[in-house]
Each structure stands twice: as structure tokens, then as C-alpha cells.
Design an enzyme around this catalytic site. Structure first.
Site, PDB file in Angstrom:
ATOM      1  N   TYR A 206      26.926   7.664  30.359  1.00  0.00           N
ATOM      2  CA  TYR A 206      27.289   9.249  29.838  1.00  0.00           C
ATOM      3  C   TYR A 206      28.552   9.248  30.821  1.00  0.00           C
ATOM      4  O   TYR A 206      29.080   9.400  30.476  1.00  0.00           O
ATOM      5  CB  TYR A 206      25.934  10.352  30.083  1.00  0.00           C
ATOM      6  CG  TYR A 206      27.054  11.538  29.658  1.00  0.00           C
ATOM      7  CD1 TYR A 206      27.049  11.720  28.224  1.00  0.00           C
ATOM      8  CD2 TYR A 206      26.212  13.165  30.660  1.00  0.00           C
ATOM      9  CE1 TYR A 206      26.933  13.545  27.751  1.00  0.00           C
ATOM     10  CE2 TYR A 206      26.572  13.954  30.400  1.00  0.00           C
ATOM     11  CZ  TYR A 206      26.919  14.342  28.524  1.00  0.00           C
ATOM     12  OH  TYR A 206      27.300  15.260  28.182  1.00  0.00           O
TER      13      TYR A 206
ATOM     14  N   GLY B 264      29.750  16.222  15.359  1.00  0.00           N
ATOM     15  CA  GLY B 264      28.222  16.792  15.722  1.00  0.00           C
ATOM     16  C   GLY B 264      27.833  18.431  15.610  1.00  0.00           C
ATOM     17  O   GLY B 264      26.744  18.692  16.403  1.00  0.00           O
TER      18      GLY B 264
ATOM     19  N   GLY C 167      24.782  19.753  16.215  1.00  0.00           N
ATOM     20  CA  GLY C 167      23.721  19.314  18.194  1.00  0.00           C
ATOM     21  C   GLY C 167      23.903  20.951  18.605  1.00  0.00           C
ATOM     22  O   GLY C 167      23.925  22.020  17.834  1.00  0.00           O
ATOM     23  N   GLN C 168      23.411  20.961  20.227  1.00  0.00           N
ATOM     24  CA  GLN C 168      22.983  22.126  20.869  1.00  0.00           C
ATOM     25  C   GLN C 168      24.086  23.268  20.110  1.00  0.00           C
ATOM     26  O   GLN C 168      24.317  24.161  20.483  1.00  0.00           O
ATOM     27  CB  GLN C 168      22.627  22.085  21.949  1.00  0.00           C
ATOM     28  CG  GLN C 168      21.892  22.537  22.851  1.00  0.00           C
ATOM     29  CD  GLN C 168      22.699  22.526  24.891  1.00  0.00           C
ATOM     30  OE1 GLN C 168      22.779  22.157  24.762  1.00  0.00           O
ATOM     31  NE2 GLN C 168      22.061  23.760  24.713  1.00  0.00           N
TER      32      GLN C 168
ATOM     33  N   LYS D 215      32.059   9.847  29.099  1.00  0.00           N
ATOM     34  CA  LYS D 215      33.037  11.491  29.723  1.00  0.00           C
ATOM     35  C   LYS D 215      33.873  10.719  30.688  1.00  0.00           C
ATOM     36  O   LYS D 215      35.782  11.249  30.052  1.00  0.00           O
ATOM     37  CB  LYS D 215      31.965  12.282  30.437  1.00  0.00           C
ATOM     38  CG  LYS D 215      31.081  12.317  29.538  1.00  0.00           C
ATOM     39  CD  LYS D 215      31.747  13.525  28.458  1.00  0.00           C
ATOM     40  CE  LYS D 215      30.394  14.121  27.403  1.00  0.00           C
ATOM     41  NZ  LYS D 215      30.122  14.809  26.268  1.00  0.00           N
TER      42      LYS D 215
ATOM     43  N   ASP E 164      28.322  16.147  10.876  1.00  0.00           N
ATOM     44  CA  ASP E 164      27.147  15.623  11.496  1.00  0.00           C
ATOM     45  C   ASP E 164      26.712  13.804  10.370  1.00  0.00           C
ATOM     46  O   ASP E 164      26.335  13.767   9.409  1.00  0.00           O
ATOM     47  CB  ASP E 164      26.355  16.136  11.928  1.00  0.00           C
ATOM     48  CG  ASP E 164      25.599  16.229  13.077  1.00  0.00           C
ATOM     49  OD1 ASP E 164      25.218  17.323  13.210  1.00  0.00           O
ATOM     50  OD2 ASP E 164      24.793  15.184  12.712  1.00  0.00           O
TER      51      ASP E 164
HETATM   52  C1  AKB Z   1      23.049  16.841  30.308  1.00  0.00           C
HETATM   53  O1  AKB Z   1      22.478  17.302  30.359  1.00  0.00           O
HETATM   54  O2  AKB Z   1      24.186  15.554  30.076  1.00  0.00           O
HETATM   55  C2  AKB Z   1      24.270  17.863  29.743  1.00  0.00           C
HETATM   56  C3  AKB Z   1      25.829  17.721  30.483  1.00  0.00           C
HETATM   57  C4  AKB Z   1      25.396  17.974  31.552  1.00  0.00           C
HETATM   58  O3  AKB Z   1      26.414  17.170  29.965  1.00  0.00           O
HETATM   59  N1  AKB Z   1      24.069  19.122  29.479  1.00  0.00           N
END
Ligand code: AKB
Length: 315
Positions: A141, A8, A11-12, A145, A34
Site C-alpha cells: 500500500y 470510490g 468508501g470511508q 502511494k 464506484d
Molecule cells: C490505513 O490505515 O491503511 C489508512 C491509512 C493511514 O492510509 N487509514
């Protein structure tokens, strides 16, 4: 870390972490990867290879041929974008991480995984959120995680893999804008402050989230990966944060430098509900005690630097 493969990389985080690693370890010792060919400094500054993180076989081949000893696995889909296509987010964020963990195990590499404040949920204590507490996240997400935090612990316990990780707060930077996150408003606000003198926030007044300026995040990754393993009790998923603010407080900080700056609101129900499921502020004492986490930028120092750098970039 001596030879490092980064996923990645465009990415940011990756687009700033890779040049930061070049400065410490030498560009020839950092393999940026990437799914897309890079643009800008990443394209010329050091080695690059295309890699879809779900392709563990290719990942393992790249690790072997580059003789990497460490994998920094940054590729992933952010929170709001994940809710638009949960199956795809799960595929990249879970299957991709499992494939990269396996590739690291086959080659006995150290492995860095970026978790997030999103690994917490509505039943988590909101203020001064402890390192070890109830998580039960409610976004795909966040569920990915939290699951990968535990899987990284498992790979350490079961296979002796040197897994380490951080729970990142919202990261703010002027180099590569984030895409599809809930904390993104705290980056967009600086762009609009410079270009329009005003900003319409998709996050409501009074909604607090943890944040950190990118230079502190880059330093934290290297500090953790270089930390003495005998001092690490947690290894994965250290709470880290440098500040917590709501839209009014970041606007107030911007007004110290642009007095006429105006903030209004058009709240996005999806991103607002995600933000409300996350903590207001984290307890980072485990990171401080176990590997010396010590961020330098507070809100006003960050605002000053962001506005200066963005003025140079946008003018
Ligand atoms: C998001 O906003 O999805 C990310 C994070 C806090 O993991 N910046």
C-alpha cells in the site's frame, strides 16, 4: 472545481465527501462512481455511475459525457488488506490510478490523489516527519502511494496536468467504517465504547500515529483543490494531521465522557508491524503555508462529537 467525478464514492472518505461537495457545488455537478451500487443517501442524492477504476476507457467516457473538470480519485485498497493480497492491491492502487490519471489527462481535468502516512517507512524520521524526506515504505500500500505521489508530480511536470494531493493520516468518522486499515482501531474504539463499554486494541500501547477527524479532512480536500496554484510549491502529497495519539491517550479521552470505559490489548502482529513502520507525528507546515491548512478538531473535541453522533446512530 465546477463539475467533479469522484471514484470510490461508497468508501470511508467518499461517502462523506460526496454529500459535502453537493453542499458546495450542487448535487447535479458531482458524479459519484464506484464498483458497487451505492446504498443510503448516495443512492438518491445525486448522479451515480458504476466504474472500475482500472477501466480507463470507461472513465474517460464518463468524464467526457459528464463534462467533468475535476477528478477526485479516492478508490483504493487499505494497508492491512493490501498485505493479504499484494498483487490485487497493486492492481487497484497503481494500475487503477494510472488509468484514472490518463483519463484525466485526455480530458485535461484537475486530479486529486489521496496519499497516506503509509508512504513513509522505517528509515523516515519518526517525529515531526518533514514534508520532503526519506520515504522507503515497506507495505505494498505504501509503495503504491509513494510511487503514485511521484507519478502525479510527473504528470504535472510533463503534461501540465493540475495534480494535487494530501498525505492522509488515519481518518476517524461515524458515517462509514473504514475497511482493512491499520489506523481503524481508532474508529472501532468509539463503536465499542458505546456498545460494550470496553475495547480490545489490535495496536499496542505506546504506538503513536497521526489522525484527523473527517470534517477536517473534507475541508482540506476542497481547500487544496481551490487553492491558488501559484502558491503551491509541492502540489502533491502534502503532510496533513490534526493530532497524534496512542491507544492509551484515546482511551483517556473517551473516559472524560464514559468514566467506566476499559481498554485491553490483543495485538495483531501484521497491523502492529505496519504501524511501527509509520511516523509518530508529521510536520504539516508546508500545507499551512501553501494553502492555509487549519484543522479544527483536537482529540477531545473529536471524541465528544464521535460519541454524540454514534449514540444517535446506534440507538
Ligand atoms: C490505513 O490505515 O491503511 C489508512 C491509512 C493511514 O492510509 N487509514
Amino acid at each position: 472545481m465546477k463539475r467533479i467525478l469522484v471514484t470510490g464514492a461508497g468508501g470511508q472518505i467518499g461517502s462523506e465527501l460526496v454529500p459535502y461537495l453537493w453542499g458546495i457545488y450542487g448535487a447535479s455537478n458531482v458524479l459519484a462512481t464506484d464498483v458497487k451500487a451505492p446504498e443510503g443517501p448516495l443512492a438518491e442524492g445525486g448522479p451515480f455511475d458504476l466504474l472500475d477504476v482500472r477501466d480507463g476507457k470507461r472513465a474517460s467516457e464518463l468524464i467526457r459525457s459528464f463534462k467533468a473538470d475535476s477528478v477526485l480519485h479516492l478508490a483504493g485498497i487499505l494497508s492491512a488488506k493490501g498485505e493479504e493480497n499484494p498483487n490485487f492491491a497493486w492492481d487497484i492502487n497503481v494500475n487503477g490510478t494510472v488509468a484514472m490519471l490518463e483519463a484525466a489527462r485526455e480530458n485535461q481535468c484537475a486530479f486529486f490523489f489521496p496519499s497516506s502516512i503509509a508512504a513513509f517507512g522505517p528509515s523516515t524520521p519518526r517525529v515531526n516527519t518533514p514534508q520532503d524526506t526519506i520515504q522507503r515504505p515497506t507495505t505494498v500500500y505504501g509503495i503504491a502511494k509513494a510511487s503514485m505521489e511521484m507519478l502525479c508530480d510527473y504528470y504535472h511536470a510533463k503534461f501540465g496536468l493540475d495534480t494535487r494531493g494530501l498525505r492522509f493520516p488515519g481518518l476517524i468518522s461515524y458515517v462509514t467504517p473504514p475497511g482493512g486499515g491499520t489506523t481503524d482501531y481508532a474508529v472501532h474504539i468509539y463503536y465499542d465504547a458505546i456498545t460494550k463499554g470496553s475495547y480490545t486494541s489490535f495496536i499496542a500501547k505506546g504506538t503513536y500515529m497521526d489522525m484527523m477527524y473527517m470534517p477536517d479532512a473534507l475541508q482540506a480536500v476542497v481547500q487544496l483543490m481551490e487553492a491558488d496554484p501559484s502558491k503551491l510549491k509541492h502540489r502533491n502529497a502534502f503532510n496533513i494531521s490534526a493530532m497524534s495519539f496512542d491507544p492509551e491517550e484515546i482511551a483517556e479521552s473517551i473516559r472524560k465522557f464514559i468514566p467506566s470505559f476499559r481498554l485491553d490489548y490483543q495485538v495483531d502482529p501484521l497491523r502492529q508491524s505496519i504501524a511501527e513502520s509509520w511516523p509518530d507525528s508529521l510536520d504539516c507546515s508546508a500545507a499551512r503555508e501553501e494553502w492555509g491548512f487549519n484543522p479544527k478538531y483536537g482529540l477531545d473535541e473529536m471524541t465528544k462529537d464521535m460519541l454524540e453522533k454514534l449514540r444517535e446512530k446506534l440507538n
